[in-house]
Motif scaffolding. Structure first.
Motif, PDB file in Angstrom:
ATOM      1  N   THR A   1       1.695  -3.840   9.569  1.00  0.00           N
ATOM      2  CA  THR A   1       2.027  -5.248   9.404  1.00  0.00           C
ATOM      3  C   THR A   1       2.585  -5.747  10.732  1.00  0.00           C
ATOM      4  O   THR A   1       2.757  -4.967  11.682  1.00  0.00           O
ATOM      5  CB  THR A   1       3.027  -5.478   8.255  1.00  0.00           C
ATOM      6  OG1 THR A   1       3.141  -6.887   8.013  1.00  0.00           O
ATOM      7  CG2 THR A   1       4.415  -4.931   8.595  1.00  0.00           C
TER       8      THR A   1
ATOM      9  N   LYS B   1       0.668 -10.243   8.697  1.00  0.00           N
ATOM     10  CA  LYS B   1      -0.666  -9.722   8.475  1.00  0.00           C
ATOM     11  C   LYS B   1      -0.568  -8.271   8.013  1.00  0.00           C
ATOM     12  O   LYS B   1       0.428  -7.589   8.252  1.00  0.00           O
ATOM     13  CB  LYS B   1      -1.496  -9.810   9.758  1.00  0.00           C
ATOM     14  CG  LYS B   1      -1.776 -11.251  10.213  1.00  0.00           C
ATOM     15  CD  LYS B   1      -2.589 -11.265  11.502  1.00  0.00           C
ATOM     16  CE  LYS B   1      -2.870 -12.694  11.945  1.00  0.00           C
ATOM     17  NZ  LYS B   1      -3.623 -12.733  13.224  1.00  0.00           N
TER      18      LYS B   1
ATOM     19  N   TRP C   1      -3.139  -4.741   7.896  1.00  0.00           N
ATOM     20  CA  TRP C   1      -4.444  -4.227   8.280  1.00  0.00           C
ATOM     21  C   TRP C   1      -4.374  -2.725   8.537  1.00  0.00           C
ATOM     22  O   TRP C   1      -3.299  -2.132   8.595  1.00  0.00           O
ATOM     23  CB  TRP C   1      -4.972  -4.949   9.511  1.00  0.00           C
ATOM     24  CG  TRP C   1      -4.306  -4.577  10.810  1.00  0.00           C
ATOM     25  CD1 TRP C   1      -4.759  -3.692  11.745  1.00  0.00           C
ATOM     26  CD2 TRP C   1      -3.060  -5.088  11.329  1.00  0.00           C
ATOM     27  NE1 TRP C   1      -3.885  -3.619  12.807  1.00  0.00           N
ATOM     28  CE2 TRP C   1      -2.840  -4.458  12.580  1.00  0.00           C
ATOM     29  CE3 TRP C   1      -2.115  -6.006  10.868  1.00  0.00           C
ATOM     30  CZ2 TRP C   1      -1.726  -4.726  13.360  1.00  0.00           C
ATOM     31  CZ3 TRP C   1      -0.993  -6.266  11.640  1.00  0.00           C
ATOM     32  CH2 TRP C   1      -0.814  -5.633  12.865  1.00  0.00           C
TER      33      TRP C   1
ATOM     34  N   GLU D   1      -5.679   0.378  11.133  1.00  0.00           N
ATOM     35  CA  GLU D   1      -6.079   0.546  12.533  1.00  0.00           C
ATOM     36  C   GLU D   1      -5.800   1.978  12.966  1.00  0.00           C
ATOM     37  O   GLU D   1      -5.050   2.711  12.302  1.00  0.00           O
ATOM     38  CB  GLU D   1      -5.283  -0.440  13.405  1.00  0.00           C
ATOM     39  CG  GLU D   1      -5.723  -0.529  14.842  1.00  0.00           C
ATOM     40  CD  GLU D   1      -4.911  -1.584  15.591  1.00  0.00           C
ATOM     41  OE1 GLU D   1      -4.216  -1.191  16.567  1.00  0.00           O
ATOM     42  OE2 GLU D   1      -4.941  -2.769  15.202  1.00  0.00           O
TER      43      GLU D   1
ATOM     44  N   VAL E   1      -5.075  -2.149   2.029  1.00  0.00           N
ATOM     45  CA  VAL E   1      -4.762  -3.580   1.929  1.00  0.00           C
ATOM     46  C   VAL E   1      -4.825  -4.017   0.464  1.00  0.00           C
ATOM     47  O   VAL E   1      -3.939  -4.727  -0.030  1.00  0.00           O
ATOM     48  CB  VAL E   1      -5.720  -4.413   2.803  1.00  0.00           C
ATOM     49  CG1 VAL E   1      -5.516  -5.909   2.543  1.00  0.00           C
ATOM     50  CG2 VAL E   1      -5.494  -4.108   4.278  1.00  0.00           C
TER      51      VAL E   1
END
Length: 374
Positions: A20, A25, A27, A29, A350
Motif C-alpha cells: 500500500t 492504493k 497492489w 509487486e 487485492v
C-alpha cells in the motif's frame, strides 16, 4: 558448515509482496529477497542468527486494512510504498551456520517484532515495550505478506506438524493470551467481551477454556454474534443498539447475564462508546481491560470509574506468548479453524483485502496462501 539445500535450488517463483502507499492504493509487486539471491544463497550469506522462510499462510489483520484505508494508526504513518502483513507461518528454506535449532523443512510461525535486547523493557522481559521495536508491517518496517522473507531464527517458532493456517493464527491468539494474562481472568469470573471480530472471538475461546462464566459478548453485527454462539454455545450474545446511551446498553448487557455484573470486561474494539459501555457494565471493583486500538483521544466516564473503583487497563501487542499459544493449539484446547471464512492465493491478495474490508462480505478472518515449489 554450509546450509545449502536442494529446496533452495528448486525455487522458481519470484518473490512478490502486497503493498500500500500514502495514496491508499493496494497492489502486488516484486519484493525482496529477490529470486536470484534466493537461488544463490548458501545460508552463510544470511546475517548471523537469521533464516530464510517461505511464507505459506498469512492472515489479514484489522491493522492491515487500517493502514491501507486510513494510511496511519496514531503516530504510525504510511509515508512510502509499504508491505503489509504480520500474521504468518511458513517453512524454513535456509539457515545461517550459527542457527542450530532450526533446519530446512521445519515449519515455523513468525513472531513479527524485532527488539533491541538492551532497553529496560527488553531486559525486564516486557519486550513489547521495546524503545527501538521494529514491528513488521508497522511503517516504516515492511511486513510479511510476501512469498519469501529473511528473519531472525529466535523469532521463528517451530510448530511441528501444525497446519500453516493455524500457525499464522498464533499471532492473533497471542494478542488474546496477553489480554487474558494481564487482565487476570480466572475460573468462574463473570466476563464481558466487547466486539466479536477475530480478536474478540479468539478471546471468547480463551475465556471459555479458562472457565469464565457467565460470558456475554457484544457486537453490532448479527452474523458475528451468530458465529460467537457457534464457537461458545453457553455465551450470551448482545447486539449493540446504537440509539442507546452507555448506561442503558450496560443495563441490558447485565440483564443478558441474568443480572450478574461482569467482574472483567475485555474491550476488543477500541471504540469510545464501547469502552464507555464496558465501564458502566462492570461491578464495583471490577476491571475494564482494553485490547482494542482506538482514536488518539477519548472522553470516558471518569466519575463512574472513580466512584466504583474500576480499574482501567490497556494492552500493547504481546510478549512471551508464542510457546503457550503453540501448546494450546497443538493440544486442541483452542480451535480457531472456524474463524477462517475466506482463503485467497497471494496473486489474488487485492481481492482478499477488498473482501476483508467489506462488512457485507461476512468475512471474519481472511487468509492469503502462497504455494511455493519447494
Amino acid at each position: 558448515m554450509s546450509t545449502t539445500t536442494t529446496t533452495i535450488e528448486t525455487i522458481s517463483k519470484p518473490n512478490i509482496g502486497v503493498y500500500t502507499n500514502p495514496e491508499h492504493k493496494l497492489w502486488i509487486e516484486d519484493s525482496t529477497p529477490n529470486l536470484d539471491s534466493l537461488k544463490k544463497s548458501k545460508g552463510e550469506d544470511l546475517p548471523e542468527g537469521w533464516i530464510t522462510v517461505a511464507i505459506k499462510s498469512t492472515g489479514i489483520c484489522g491493522s492491515d486494512i487500517h493502514f491501507w484505508h486510513a494510511g496511519a494508526i496514531g503516530p504510525m504513518i504510511v509515508e512510502n510504498n509499504h508491505i503489509l502483513g504480520h500474521e504468518s507461518a511458513g517453512v524454513v528454506l535456509a539457515t545461517h551456520p550459527s542457527v542450530t535449532h532450526l533446519q530446512p523443512g521445519d515449519r515455523v510461525a513468525i513472531e513479527p517484532g524485532l527488539i533491541c535486547n538492551s532497553c529496560e523493557a527488553c531486559l525486564t522481559g516486557r519486550y513489547n515495550g521495546c524503545e527501538k521495536m521494529k514491528f513488521l508491517s508497522t511503517p516504516p518496517i515492511d511486513g510479511l505478506l510476501r512469498r519469501y522473507v529473511n528473519h531472525p531464527a529466535i523469532w521463528c517458532h517451530k510448530i511441528g506438524d501444525m497446519s500453516y493456517e493455524n500457525g499464522a493464527l498464533l499471532e492473533p491468539l497471542s494478542v488474546a493470551l496477553a489480554g487474558m494474562e494481564r487482565s487476570g481472568v480466572a475460573l468462574g469470573d463473570s466476563v464481558l467481551i466487547c466486539g466479536a471480530g477475530p480478536i474478540g472471538l479468539i478471546t471468547l475461546l480463551c475465556c471459555q477454556a479458562a472457565g469464565a462464566c457467565p460470558i456475554v459478548i457484544t457486537d453490532l453485527d448479527e452474523g458475528r454474534l451468530k458465529k460467537a454462539a457457534e464457537l461458545c454455545p453457553r455465551a450470551k450474545t448482545y447486539q449493540i443498539n446504537t440509539s442507546l446511551q452507555a448506561p442503558e446498553a450496560a443495563a441490558e448487557i447485565i440483564q443478558a447475564a441474568n443480572g450478574i455484573k461482569p467482574a472483567i470486561a475485555l474491550e476488543c474494539t477500541g471504540v469510545e462508546s464501547s469502552v464507555s459501555t464496558a465501564i458502566h457494565s462492570v461491578k464495583f471493583g471490577g476491571k475494564v481491560f482494553v485490547i482494542g486500538v482506538g482514536k488518539p483521544n477519548m472522553t470516558l466516564p471518569f466519575m463512574r470509574l472513580s466512584t466504583q473503583e474500576i480499574d482501567l487497563q490497556f494492552q500493547y501487542r504481546y510478549c512471551n506468548t508464542w510457546p503457550r499459544a503453540i501448546r494450546l493449539v497443538s493440544d486442541g484446547v483452542i480451535d480457531m479453524r472456524q474463524l477462517v471464512t475466506h482463503r485467497f492465493d497471494i496473486e489474488d491478495a487485492v481481492k482478499a483485502f477488498e473482501t476483508s474490508g467489506d462488512v457485507k462480505s461476512g468475512a471474519i478472518k481472511v487468509m492469503i496462501q502462497s504455494e511455493v515449489d519447494t
